[in-house]
Design an enzyme around this catalytic site. Structure first.
Site, PDB file in Angstrom:
ATOM      1  N   SER A  66       0.845  -1.190   0.000  1.00 47.81           N
ATOM      2  CA  SER A  66       0.000   0.000   0.000  1.00 47.81           C
ATOM      3  C   SER A  66       0.881   1.241   0.000  1.00 47.81           C
ATOM      4  CB  SER A  66      -0.892  -0.010   1.246  1.00 47.81           C
ATOM      5  OG  SER A  66      -1.538   1.229   1.429  1.00 47.81           O
ATOM      6  N   TYR A  82      -2.152  -0.420  10.456  1.00 51.56           N
ATOM      7  CA  TYR A  82      -2.183  -0.777   9.041  1.00 51.56           C
ATOM      8  C   TYR A  82      -0.848  -0.413   8.380  1.00 51.56           C
ATOM      9  CZ  TYR A  82      -4.006  -1.154   4.250  1.00 51.56           C
ATOM     10  OH  TYR A  82      -4.215  -1.505   2.935  1.00 51.56           O
TER      11      TYR A  82
END
EC number: 1.1.1.105
Length: 309
Positions: free
Chosen positions: A177, A190
């Site tokens: 990501s 995350y």
């Protein structure tokens, strides 16, 4: 004296090879690298029951690959299997597996090896997001985030990399990501998991390279938010520079990167520029840029994936 000559020779060889590699990279932007044929390749996709995983399955179905679909949700994974078959997949196998559970990964992996054969393209796509500030996030949710988004990659590599090494043939794909490149307010756990996933995939690329396992390729994908529902409610202040990505577009770019054996894929391309700036700008300047782009507030409206009733 001979030592100095040898050092000079090594330096000239190094400079020559470096120049050639730069010219090759520049040329690749003018002439596209040929795409490899993945027809008949066994492609395993984690998190195949929805979102990016489902769309990746459909793309590889159209390319003639043998699909191995893993998801914790049996119902949605079965839906993906049916859709892939309708899209023309030659063979599709669906398995229910919680990738955060090491022993379950090993058990289902053994089942795949017996029923399907050696996996040649492994796409670590499964992911979850809590979307809470660090002190508001329960410990169990943080642990789950790390287990699914990062630790699962360890167990998947342990299960499937040995056969790739034995065959000197394989492709390891890490769906990381943009949050694995830059820290994001409201995404501490995350970000930690995605930084870890990227670092692990990169180190394994270096490890296979150092051991001259040339037939094993790596692709590391770092997209900005994608409209799959996972980051529902998130916004971007500068959609021209940092757009919320269309899933179909993102999947086309990912599959293209795999077919061209591209090591890194950042989406949108503006992320490459951001990473370049991050490498040398003063921290205060970097903070000003982040504030201008609205990066401190992208998670303010986060609601997350809506579960089916």
């Amino acid at each position: 004296m001979p030592c100095n000559l040898e050092s000079a020779k090594d330096l000239l060889v190094f400079l020559g090879k470096s120049l050639l590699s730069i010219l090759e990279a520049l040329l690749s932007h003018v002439i596209s690298k040929p795409r490899k044929n993945v027809a008949g390749e066994v492609v395993l996709i984690t998190g195949a029951g929805s979102g990016l995983g489902r769309l990746l399955a459909l793309q590889f179905a159209r390319l003639g690959s043998v699909l191995v679909l893993w998801d914790v949700n049996k119902e949605t994974n079965e839906e993906t299997r049916q859709i892939a078959q309708e899209a023309g997949a030659i063979r599709v196998h669906a398995y229910t597996c919680d990738c955060s559970q090491r022993e379950e990964v090993y058990r289902v992996a053994d089942q795949v090896k017996k029923e399907v054969g050696d996996v040649s393209i492994l796409i670590n796509n499964a992911g979850i997001v809590t979307g809470r500030k660090f002190l508001d996030c329960p410990d169990d949710l943080m642990e789950k985030s790390l287990d699914v988004n990062f630790k699962a990659h360890l167990w998947m590599y342990k299960a499937f990399l040995p056969a790739m090494i034995a065959n000197n043939h394989g492709h390891l794909v890490c769906i990381s990501s943009s949050a694995g490149l830059i820290g994001v307010n409201g995404l501490s756990d995350y970000c930690a998991s995605k930084f870890a996933a990227l670092g692990f995939a990169e180190s394994m690329f270096v490890e296979t390279l150092a051991q001259k396992q040339r037939g094993i390729k790596t692709t590391i994908v770092c997209p900005f938010f994608i409209k799959t529902g996972m980051f529902e409610g998130c916004t971007t202040k500068c959609p021209n520079l940092l757009p919320i990505l269309d899933p179909e577009y993102a999947v086309r770019k990912i599959v293209d990167a795999i077919l061209q054996e591209q090591l890194y894929l950042y989406m949108p391309k503006f992320l490459y520029f951001i990473m370049f700036l991050k490498s040398f700008l003063p921290i205060k300047t970097g903070i000003l840029i982040a504030d201008y782009l609205g990066l401190f507030h992208v998670m303010d409206g986060f609601t997350g994936q809506k579960k089916k009733s």
